[in-house]
Each structure stands twice: as C-alpha cells, then as structure tokens.
Write a protein that holds these residues in place. Structure first.
Motif, PDB file in Angstrom:
ATOM      1  N   VAL A  58      -3.569  -5.665  -4.646  1.00 36.25           N
ATOM      2  CA  VAL A  58      -3.956  -5.095  -3.603  1.00 36.25           C
ATOM      3  C   VAL A  58      -4.511  -3.896  -3.679  1.00 36.25           C
ATOM      4  CG1 VAL A  58      -3.272  -4.811  -1.134  1.00 36.25           C
ATOM      5  CG2 VAL A  58      -2.592  -6.870  -2.407  1.00 36.25           C
ATOM      6  N   MET A  59      -4.313  -2.835  -4.733  1.00 37.77           N
ATOM      7  CA  MET A  59      -4.785  -1.489  -4.416  1.00 37.77           C
ATOM      8  C   MET A  59      -5.778  -1.045  -5.215  1.00 37.77           C
ATOM      9  SD  MET A  59      -2.757  -0.434  -1.303  1.00 37.77           S
ATOM     10  CE  MET A  59      -2.943   1.211  -1.394  1.00 37.77           C
ATOM     11  N   SER A  60      -5.783  -1.805  -5.672  1.00 35.31           N
ATOM     12  CA  SER A  60      -6.686  -1.280  -7.465  1.00 35.31           C
ATOM     13  C   SER A  60      -7.780  -2.597  -7.367  1.00 35.31           C
ATOM     14  CB  SER A  60      -5.341  -1.242  -8.912  1.00 35.31           C
ATOM     15  OG  SER A  60      -4.695  -0.337  -8.593  1.00 35.31           O
ATOM     16  N   ALA A  61      -8.155  -3.500  -7.189  1.00 30.49           N
ATOM     17  CA  ALA A  61      -9.008  -4.092  -7.374  1.00 30.49           C
ATOM     18  C   ALA A  61     -10.389  -3.657  -6.112  1.00 30.49           C
ATOM     19  CB  ALA A  61      -8.608  -6.262  -6.753  1.00 30.49           C
ATOM     20  N   GLY A  63     -12.737  -5.058  -3.131  1.00 32.79           N
ATOM     21  CA  GLY A  63     -12.857  -5.135  -2.103  1.00 32.79           C
ATOM     22  C   GLY A  63     -13.100  -4.186  -0.966  1.00 32.79           C
ATOM     23  N   ALA A  64     -12.978  -5.008   0.446  1.00 27.86           N
ATOM     24  CA  ALA A  64     -14.322  -4.525   1.375  1.00 27.86           C
ATOM     25  C   ALA A  64     -13.404  -3.211   1.902  1.00 27.86           C
ATOM     26  CB  ALA A  64     -14.402  -5.693   2.690  1.00 27.86           C
ATOM     27  N   LEU A  65     -12.607  -2.788   1.606  1.00 33.95           N
ATOM     28  CA  LEU A  65     -11.815  -1.631   2.295  1.00 33.95           C
ATOM     29  C   LEU A  65     -11.637  -0.651   1.083  1.00 33.95           C
ATOM     30  CD1 LEU A  65      -8.354  -2.392   3.689  1.00 33.95           C
ATOM     31  CD2 LEU A  65     -10.827  -1.891   5.116  1.00 33.95           C
ATOM     32  N   ASP A  66     -12.581   0.773   1.665  1.00 34.85           N
ATOM     33  CA  ASP A  66     -12.809   1.431  -0.096  1.00 34.85           C
ATOM     34  C   ASP A  66     -10.659   1.838  -0.118  1.00 34.85           C
ATOM     35  OD1 ASP A  66     -11.531   4.576   1.341  1.00 34.85           O
ATOM     36  OD2 ASP A  66     -12.917   3.047   2.585  1.00 34.85           O
ATOM     37  N   PRO A  67     -10.785   2.844  -1.617  1.00 36.88           N
ATOM     38  CA  PRO A  67      -9.606   2.961  -1.674  1.00 36.88           C
ATOM     39  C   PRO A  67      -8.822   3.736  -1.108  1.00 36.88           C
ATOM     40  CG  PRO A  67     -10.862   2.584  -3.772  1.00 36.88           C
ATOM     41  CD  PRO A  67     -11.570   2.672  -2.554  1.00 36.88           C
ATOM     42  N   LEU A  68      -9.057   4.636  -0.061  1.00 31.94           N
ATOM     43  CA  LEU A  68      -9.012   5.654   0.270  1.00 31.94           C
ATOM     44  C   LEU A  68      -7.940   4.790   1.618  1.00 31.94           C
ATOM     45  CD1 LEU A  68      -7.792   8.892   1.093  1.00 31.94           C
ATOM     46  CD2 LEU A  68      -9.861   8.979   2.181  1.00 31.94           C
ATOM     47  N   GLU A  71      -4.653   3.144   1.290  1.00 34.31           N
ATOM     48  CA  GLU A  71      -4.222   4.325   0.866  1.00 34.31           C
ATOM     49  C   GLU A  71      -3.369   4.561   2.086  1.00 34.31           C
ATOM     50  OE1 GLU A  71      -2.108   4.579  -1.295  1.00 34.31           O
ATOM     51  OE2 GLU A  71      -3.025   4.829  -3.157  1.00 34.31           O
ATOM     52  N   MET A  72      -4.485   5.121   3.289  1.00 32.51           N
ATOM     53  CA  MET A  72      -4.549   5.763   4.649  1.00 32.51           C
ATOM     54  C   MET A  72      -3.416   4.404   4.912  1.00 32.51           C
ATOM     55  SD  MET A  72      -7.630   7.628   5.372  1.00 32.51           S
ATOM     56  CE  MET A  72      -7.085   8.645   6.261  1.00 32.51           C
ATOM     57  N   ILE A  73      -3.338   3.084   4.823  1.00 34.73           N
ATOM     58  CA  ILE A  73      -2.968   1.951   5.847  1.00 34.73           C
ATOM     59  C   ILE A  73      -1.648   1.367   5.495  1.00 34.73           C
ATOM     60  CG2 ILE A  73      -2.841  -0.447   6.361  1.00 34.73           C
ATOM     61  CD1 ILE A  73      -6.163  -0.258   6.122  1.00 34.73           C
TER      62      ILE A  73
END
Length: 134
Positions: A58-61, A63-68, A71-73
């Motif tokens: 979820v956090m490293s792959a 995807g449509a959401l950027d890593p920042l 993290e904020m979510i």
C-alpha cells in the motif's frame, strides 16, 4: 512501555524468518534503521511478514496517489484512531517526503474540521442527501 519484547538485531538474526523481513525493510527503505513497531512484531515472524507485505504493497507501490498524499492520509487516520506512534512515525515520513510546515498546518486544520463535523453529524443523525449516495 511495550507489552511485548522489542527484539534486538542479534535476536532477529537468530530467527531466519524475522531476519528476512528485516533485511527487506532495510533494502526497501534504503536505511539500516528498523523502528520499534517491527521489533515488536518480530516476536511473531508470520505476523511480521504479513504486516510488512501489506505496508509495502500500500505505501511503497506505484499508484494513483503520490507517496506524500499516502503519508498524509495515514496521519489523518492515525489521528482518528488515536495512534500516537503512527502519528509520529508517519509525520516524520511525510516530512521526509517533502511535507512543508504549511501543508502540515493545513492537514491539521482538515483533521480538526472533519473530526468536529463527524461528531456533530453523528450526534444529530442527519439523513444522507440523495445527491451524495454513490
């Protein structure tokens, strides 16, 4: 105080299954640091592996959401769930991914507003508008 033993690197080295996960954490994060969450989970190598695989997926792959944004979510959900450890660790991660002080301040404002309004709506039991049903 932790309710489980936080395994040292030497203790993890003695367990091949836990060591493999720690090695992957270090390689994926490009850091020798393995935080206490993983050290606590290392008491149960199967749970450690399952949890790490989920986080990595979820956090490293890509995807449509950027890593920042991810993290904020995570910070917002951790705040809602009262997980101090996660608020701290994911705030540090968000800052490492470029979150500015202004973004952090805005995030806190959104969290505060959502929390307040969620409580008000829960207390008032307002029916959902048909336009919002998706």
């Amino acid at each position: 105080m932790a309710t489980v033993k936080l395994l040292t690197d030497a203790e993890v080295e003695a367990n091949p299954a836990a060591k493999a996960v720690f090695d992957d954490i270090r390689a994926t994060r490009k850091s020798d640091f393995v935080n206490n969450f993983w050290r606590g989970l290392a008491n149960d190598p199967a749970l450690l592996k399952r949890t790490w695989e989920g986080v990595k997926t979820v956090m490293s792959a890509e995807g449509a959401l950027d890593p920042l944004t991810r993290e904020m979510i995570y910070i917002a959900v951790s705040t809602a769930n009262s997980c101090s450890y996660c608020v701290h660790s994911h705030t540090a991660a968000a800052k490492a991914r470029g979150m500015t002080e202004a973004q952090h301040a805005e995030l806190l404002s959104v969290i505060a507003l959502a929390g307040q309004n969620n409580h008000l709506l829960t207390a008032m039991q307002i029916p959902i508008d048909d336009a919002f049903l998706v």
